[in-house]
Design a protein around this motif. Structure first.
Motif, PDB file in Angstrom:
ATOM      1  N   LEU A   6      -4.398  -8.023   9.897  1.00  0.00           N
ATOM      2  CA  LEU A   6      -5.168  -7.066   9.258  1.00  0.00           C
ATOM      3  C   LEU A   6      -4.339  -6.055   8.452  1.00  0.00           C
ATOM      4  O   LEU A   6      -3.100  -5.910   8.526  1.00  0.00           O
ATOM      5  N   ALA A   7      -4.906  -5.400   7.307  1.00  0.00           N
ATOM      6  CA  ALA A   7      -4.100  -4.397   6.398  1.00  0.00           C
ATOM      7  C   ALA A   7      -4.909  -3.216   6.382  1.00  0.00           C
ATOM      8  O   ALA A   7      -4.339  -2.210   6.893  1.00  0.00           O
ATOM      9  N   SER A   8      -5.906  -3.113   5.236  1.00  0.00           N
ATOM     10  CA  SER A   8      -6.268  -1.996   4.733  1.00  0.00           C
ATOM     11  C   SER A   8      -6.917  -1.129   5.916  1.00  0.00           C
ATOM     12  O   SER A   8      -6.688  -0.068   5.628  1.00  0.00           O
ATOM     13  N   GLU A  46      -1.717 -13.558  -0.789  1.00  0.00           N
ATOM     14  CA  GLU A  46      -0.916 -12.860  -2.203  1.00  0.00           C
ATOM     15  C   GLU A  46       0.606 -13.158  -2.233  1.00  0.00           C
ATOM     16  O   GLU A  46       1.161 -12.729  -3.372  1.00  0.00           O
ATOM     17  N   HIS A  82       1.460 -16.157   2.520  1.00  0.00           N
ATOM     18  CA  HIS A  82       0.050 -15.174   2.676  1.00  0.00           C
ATOM     19  C   HIS A  82      -0.783 -15.333   1.122  1.00  0.00           C
ATOM     20  O   HIS A  82      -0.119 -15.700   0.128  1.00  0.00           O
ATOM     21  N   TYR A  93       0.861  -1.184  -0.070  1.00  0.00           N
ATOM     22  CA  TYR A  93       0.121  -0.033  -0.056  1.00  0.00           C
ATOM     23  C   TYR A  93       1.005   1.312   0.112  1.00  0.00           C
ATOM     24  O   TYR A  93       1.821   1.346   0.589  1.00  0.00           O
ATOM     25  N   ALA A 112      -8.790 -10.723   7.378  1.00  0.00           N
ATOM     26  CA  ALA A 112      -9.631 -10.563   6.172  1.00  0.00           C
ATOM     27  C   ALA A 112     -10.809  -9.573   6.955  1.00  0.00           C
ATOM     28  O   ALA A 112     -11.865 -10.271   7.560  1.00  0.00           O
ATOM     29  N   GLY A 113     -10.843  -8.337   6.275  1.00  0.00           N
ATOM     30  CA  GLY A 113     -11.840  -7.448   6.415  1.00  0.00           C
ATOM     31  C   GLY A 113     -11.907  -6.882   7.921  1.00  0.00           C
ATOM     32  O   GLY A 113     -13.136  -6.243   8.334  1.00  0.00           O
ATOM     33  N   LEU A 134     -12.660 -12.319   1.114  1.00  0.00           N
ATOM     34  CA  LEU A 134     -12.963 -11.171   2.146  1.00  0.00           C
ATOM     35  C   LEU A 134     -11.740 -10.121   2.389  1.00  0.00           C
ATOM     36  O   LEU A 134     -11.917  -9.003   3.051  1.00  0.00           O
ATOM     37  N   ILE A 135     -10.671 -10.577   1.931  1.00  0.00           N
ATOM     38  CA  ILE A 135      -9.606  -9.752   2.073  1.00  0.00           C
ATOM     39  C   ILE A 135      -9.817  -8.245   1.405  1.00  0.00           C
ATOM     40  O   ILE A 135     -10.245  -8.089   0.318  1.00  0.00           O
ATOM     41  N   GLY A 136      -9.653  -7.318   2.224  1.00  0.00           N
ATOM     42  CA  GLY A 136      -9.854  -5.848   1.819  1.00  0.00           C
ATOM     43  C   GLY A 136     -11.123  -5.574   1.670  1.00  0.00           C
ATOM     44  O   GLY A 136     -11.589  -4.168   0.858  1.00  0.00           O
TER      45      GLY A 136
HETATM   46  O1  G3H Z   1      -2.617  -9.540   5.473  1.00  0.00           O
HETATM   47  C1  G3H Z   1      -3.835  -9.070   5.798  1.00  0.00           C
HETATM   48  C2  G3H Z   1      -4.987  -9.723   5.314  1.00  0.00           C
HETATM   49  O2  G3H Z   1      -4.640  -9.939   4.036  1.00  0.00           O
HETATM   50  C3  G3H Z   1      -6.207  -8.903   5.652  1.00  0.00           C
HETATM   51  O3  G3H Z   1      -6.213  -7.791   4.779  1.00  0.00           O
HETATM   52  P1  G3H Z   1      -7.373  -6.783   4.946  1.00  0.00           P
HETATM   53  O4  G3H Z   1      -7.289  -6.432   6.501  1.00  0.00           O
HETATM   54  O5  G3H Z   1      -7.012  -5.400   4.043  1.00  0.00           O
HETATM   55  O6  G3H Z   1      -8.774  -7.273   4.815  1.00  0.00           O
END
Ligand code: G3H
Length: 214
Positions: A193-195, A87, A85, A10, A172-173, A137-139
């Protein structure tokens, strides 16, 4: 609860997010860490935040152009690494090799998987933890604990059936404190988590919200 913030690729400032994670970590009982890109590991680690790699390859020192060596990640200041992961999917033999490489370098390991069946297989490789993440559900901002709570409970059971020493994260999410609490109620010992943080206008405020109920 362990809250591991993956910055993926990101377009955020990894040092600024790291400083926010570090500062919030000082005000909560939760354990917080951040996983920047490999190129940013050293300067993120210099902030004092717990730093994780997003990936290591199943290799040793040698002729491995373009690969990520576990020892180099540790030298840069990482104390743990994600493996497999969604990805950055690996073949089973390479997941095993990456876990062994991380162990050799003294890195903690979290092996990711799509579903409870894969979680059982991942736990059999002996990582410190596994993380269940339904890729769809990711992102999305829709947490797995809400969309399909059985996935988390079944993942916890699957890991426990193989090796009760392997802890389970879910991801995810996830973007709110309620999501983190719900994950814990389903048996997860942490969240990935990420986004919710990396894409937030104010990552520190987003993190404060995440850990507030813990
Ligand atoms: O590594 C983090 C996960 O892929 C979750 O990503 P997210 O929180 O954007 O859904």
């Amino acid at each position: 609860m362990f809250v591991l913030v993956n910055l993926k690729t990101y377009p955020c400032d990894p040092v600024a997010v790291a400083e926010a994670v570090r500062d919030v970590d000082e005000s909560t009982d939760a354990r917080l860490a951040v996983a920047p890109q490999a190129a940013d590991l050293a300067r993120v680690a210099e902030t004092g935040v717990e730093t994780w790699a997003q990936h290591v390859d199943p290799i040793e020192h040698g002729s491995n152009t373009g690969h990520t060596l576990a020892e180099s990640v540790a030298d840069a200041g990482a104390v743990g690494t994600l493996i497999n992961h969604s990805e950055k999917r690996l073949k089973l033999a390479d997941i095993d090799g990456s876990v062994r490489a991380a162990e050799r370098a003294g890195l903690e390991t979290v092996v990711c998987a799509n579903n409870p069946e894969q979680i059982g297989a991942a736990a059999a490789l002996g990582p410190d933890a596994v993380a269940v993440e339904p890729p769809e559900l990711i992102g999305t901002g829709t947490p797995v604990s809400q969309a399909d709570p059985d996935i988390v409970e079944d993942a916890v059971e699957a890991a426990d059936n193989v090796d009760s020493e392997v802890s389970v994260l879910c991801g995810a999410g996830i973007s709110t404190g309620d999501d983190v609490v719900a994950a814990g109620d389903l048996g997860a010992e942490g969240v990935l988590l990420a986004s919710g943080v990396a894409k937030a206008d104010d990552p520190q405020a987003a993190l404060e919200d995440l850990v507030d109920p813990l």
